[in-house]
Design an enzyme around this catalytic site. Structure first.
Site, short mmCIF file in Angstrom:
data_model
loop_
_atom_site.label_atom_id
_atom_site.label_comp_id
_atom_site.label_asym_id
_atom_site.label_seq_id
_atom_site.Cartn_x
_atom_site.Cartn_y
_atom_site.Cartn_z
N ILE A 76 13.27 -0.86 3.34
CA ILE A 76 14.07 -0.26 2.27
C ILE A 76 14.67 1.04 2.80
O ILE A 76 13.97 1.87 3.36
CB ILE A 76 13.21 0.05 1.03
CG1 ILE A 76 12.63 -1.25 0.47
CG2 ILE A 76 14.03 0.75 -0.05
CD1 ILE A 76 11.72 -1.04 -0.71
N GLU A 101 8.85 9.03 6.87
CA GLU A 101 9.78 8.83 8.00
C GLU A 101 11.20 9.09 7.51
O GLU A 101 11.79 8.29 6.79
CB GLU A 101 9.65 7.40 8.53
CG GLU A 101 10.49 7.16 9.79
CD GLU A 101 10.32 5.74 10.31
OE1 GLU A 101 11.13 5.34 11.15
OE2 GLU A 101 9.38 5.06 9.86
N SER A 145 15.70 7.57 4.41
CA SER A 145 14.27 7.35 4.54
C SER A 145 14.03 5.86 4.61
O SER A 145 14.60 5.09 3.84
CB SER A 145 13.52 7.93 3.34
OG SER A 145 12.13 7.64 3.44
N CYS A 146 13.19 5.44 5.56
CA CYS A 146 12.92 4.03 5.78
C CYS A 146 11.46 3.76 5.51
O CYS A 146 10.59 4.46 6.02
CB CYS A 146 13.28 3.62 7.20
SG CYS A 146 12.82 1.92 7.60
N ALA A 147 11.17 2.76 4.72
CA ALA A 147 9.80 2.35 4.44
C ALA A 147 9.51 1.10 5.23
O ALA A 147 10.15 0.09 5.04
CB ALA A 147 9.61 2.09 2.95
#
Length: 455
Positions: A11, A41, A4-6
Site C-alpha cells: 500500500i 518506512e 509511505s509503503c507498508a
C-alpha cells in the site's frame, strides 16, 4: 509529498509535507480494525518506493517500472521447457525487464550471444527463429519515442544481406598454375557438368539412370571443425529398387523422373486436352461469328447455364443467357457438335471458375444450382460442388467427394439405354386389351394386395 509503503500488502500512501503526522496515527487506526500495519518506512523520493516488486527508475525524464536485478537474473535461469525456442523467448523477456540497467542488459546480450554459439542453438539461429530485441525497440516500448533513421543505419552497416551461411567454398590459392588447379575442388565437377551438357542425348537408352545413387540429394561436405557423426540422407530412388530394365539397363531416366511433377489435372483423361479445347473454342467462335471479347461474355453465360442444366450429350435446341430482364437464345448445335470427346470433358476446364461463381452467389444470397436441387442436396456448404462438370482432384475434401458420388449415383439411377428401338416397318397383328391400374406390380402382373415383387 511524502510516501509511505507498508510491506506485505503493498500500500502506498502520499501526503503533503505538513501532513506527515497522519502516518503516526494510521497504525492505531488500522489496529482498531484488527490489522497490524507499520508506517515507519517513509521517503520523499519516488525512486525509493517499491510496489508489487517494482520501483520507479528515472530514464530520459520518464519514470519506468523496474524489477530488482536479482529477479531479472532468475528469468535467465528458467530452463524447464524441452523447446529451445522457449529458452530464447525467456532471454528476450529478461532483456525487456532489464532495460534501464545498462550493465545488466549488456551482460544478458553477451550471454545470449554465447548461447547461440552452442551446437543445439546454431541451427535455430541459422533458420532465423532465434528472436532478438534491439535497443531501439526497447526504447520505443518504454518511452514511445520513434526511432531515427540514423539509428537504424547503424544496424544496416553491420548486416550483410547477401551472405548465406555455408553457401560458399573456401579456396586457398598459391602461385603457380599447377598448384591452383590442384586446389580448385570445384573444377572437376564443373567439367563433368559441361561434358554432360555436350553429350548427345540419344547415346543409349536410359542414360539418365547410369548411376541411380547420384540422383538423390547431394550430401553436404563434413565440416572438419564439427564434432560427432553426420546424419545420413536417404536417396529418393536407389538402385535397390526393382526398376524396369531392358538388357540389364534401366530404361527410366531417373534424373528426369525426380523433376517430373506435372499438374495432375492436365493428365486426366476425363478432361479434354488443351488442343481439343482450343479447337472447340475456335469452332464455336467461327459458327457464332463473334470476336474474342464477345466470346468472353458468351462463355460466361454458357458456363452459368451449364451449372443449372448440366452437360448431358443429349441436350439440344437452344440455351439462354439473360440480358437484364430479356432472355437471349443461342443454338446448342455448334457447341455440342464441336465438343470432342464430350461436352462434359470440355466443360471440365471451367470447373474452378464455376465453383468460384457459386461461392460468390452464395455470399450474396442463398444459391443452390439446379443440379443440387434435383438431387435434394440440403447442405448449402456443398453447393459449390453441385454441378455435373465439377472436376474431382486431390484437393477435394472427403465429404465433398462422397456427396458428388451420391449425386452421380442418383442421376444415373433407373437409366436403361437401348442401342436399337422398335423397327418402324414392323407391325403387330394382335391387339393387347389388358387393363392395368397404378396399383399393379408391373405391366405383366396385377396387384398382389400389398406384396412386392420377388427380389
Amino acid at each position: 509529498r511524502t510516501g509511505s509503503c507498508a510491506n506485505g500488502d503493498d500500500i502506498i500512501l502520499a501526503v503533503k509535507g505538513e501532513d506527515v503526522w497522519l502516518y503516526d496515527t494510521l497504525s492505531a487506526s488500522f489496529a482498531e480494525l484488527g490489522l497490524n500495519y507499520n508506517f515507519d518506512e517513509r521517503t520523499k523520493k519516488r525512486e525509493e518506493l517499491w510496489f508489487m516488486s517494482h520501483q520507479a527508475m528515472l530514464v530520459d525524464g520518464i519514470y519506468i517500472p523496474k524489477l530488482e536485478p536479482e529477479r531479472i537474473v532468475s528469468i535467465l535461469e528458467w530452463d524447464r521447457s524441452k523447446e529451445l525456442m522457449h529458452r530464447t523467448e525467456a532471454i528476450c523477456a529478461a532483456m525487456i525487464e532489464a532495460w534501464g540497467y545498462t550493465e545488466l542488459l549488456q551482460e544478458i546480450r553477451k550471454f545470449y550471444l554465447w548461447l547461440l554459439s552452442k551446437d543445439e542453438f546454431k541451427e535455430l539461429a541459422a533458420s532465423g527463429k532465434a528472436p532478438y530485441i534491439a535497443e531501439t525497440a526497447l526504447r520505443k516500448l518504454y518511452t514511445n519515442v520513434n526511432t531515427q533513421p540514423n539509428e537504424l543505419q547503424r544496424y544496416l552497416e553491420v548486416l550483410d544481406f547477401n551472405h548465406i551461411d555455408g553457401c560458399c567454398e573456401s579456396v586457398s590459392l598459391q602461385s603457380g598454375k599447377e598448384t591452383v588447379e590442384n586446389l580448385d575442388a570445384g573444377k572437376e565437377s564443373k567439367k563433368e557438368t559441361s561434358d554432360k551438357g555436350n553429350k548427345p542425348q540419344n547415346s543409349q537408352v536410359g542414360q539418365g539412370s547410369k548411376e541411380p545413387t547420384k540422383t538423390g540429394t547431394v550430401s553436404k561436405d563434413v565440416n572438419v571443425g564439427s564434432k560427432g557423426k553426420e546424419v545420413p540422407r536417404l536417396q529418393k530412388i536407389t538402385k535397390k529398387m526393382n526398376l524396369p530394365t531392358v538388357g540389364g539397363k534401366i530404361i527410366l531416366g531417373l534424373d528426369h523422373l525426380l523433376e517430373y511433377k506435372p499438374n495432375q489435372v492436365d493428365l486426366f483423361n476425363t478432361r479434354a486436352t488443351k488442343t481439343q479445347f482450343e479447337s472447340w473454342y475456335s469452332a464455336v467462335k467461327v459458327e457464332y461469328d463473334l470476336n474474342d471479347e464477345q466470346m468472353g461474355v458468351i462463355m460466361n453465360g454458357f458456363m452459368v447455364w451449364c451449372i443449372d442444366n448440366g452437360t448431358s450429350p443429349d441436350v439440344n435446341g437452344v440455351w439462354v443467357m439473360m440480358d437484364g430482364e430479356e432472355q437471349v437464345e443461342y443454338p446448342l448445335k455448334p457447341i455440342v457438335e464441336n465438343a470432342k470427346p464430350t461436352l462434359r470433358q470440355i466443360m471440365h476446364h471451367f470447373s474452378d471458375a464455376a465453383e468460384a461463381y457459386i461461392e460468390m452467389r452464395n455470399s450474396e444470397s442463398p444459391y443452390m444450382p439446379r443440379y443440387g436441387l434435383l438431387r435434394n442436396l440440403r447442405d448449402r456448404e456443398l453447393a459449390r460442388y453441385a454441378f455435373d462438370f465439377y472436376e474431382v482432384t486431390s484437393k477435394t475434401p472427403n465429404r465433398a467427394r462422397e456427396a458428388i458420388a451420391q449425386m452421380k449415383a442418383a442421376a444415373l439411377a433407373g437409366i436403361n439405354s437401348r442401342l436399337f428401338g422398335l423397327d418402324g416397318n414392323i407391325s403387330t397383328n394382335s391387339e393387347n386389351t389388358e387393363r392395368h391400374t397404378a396399383r399393379d406390380v408391373n405391366q405383366n402382373m396385377h396387384t398382389l394386395l400389398g406384396m412386392g415383387p420377388p427380389q
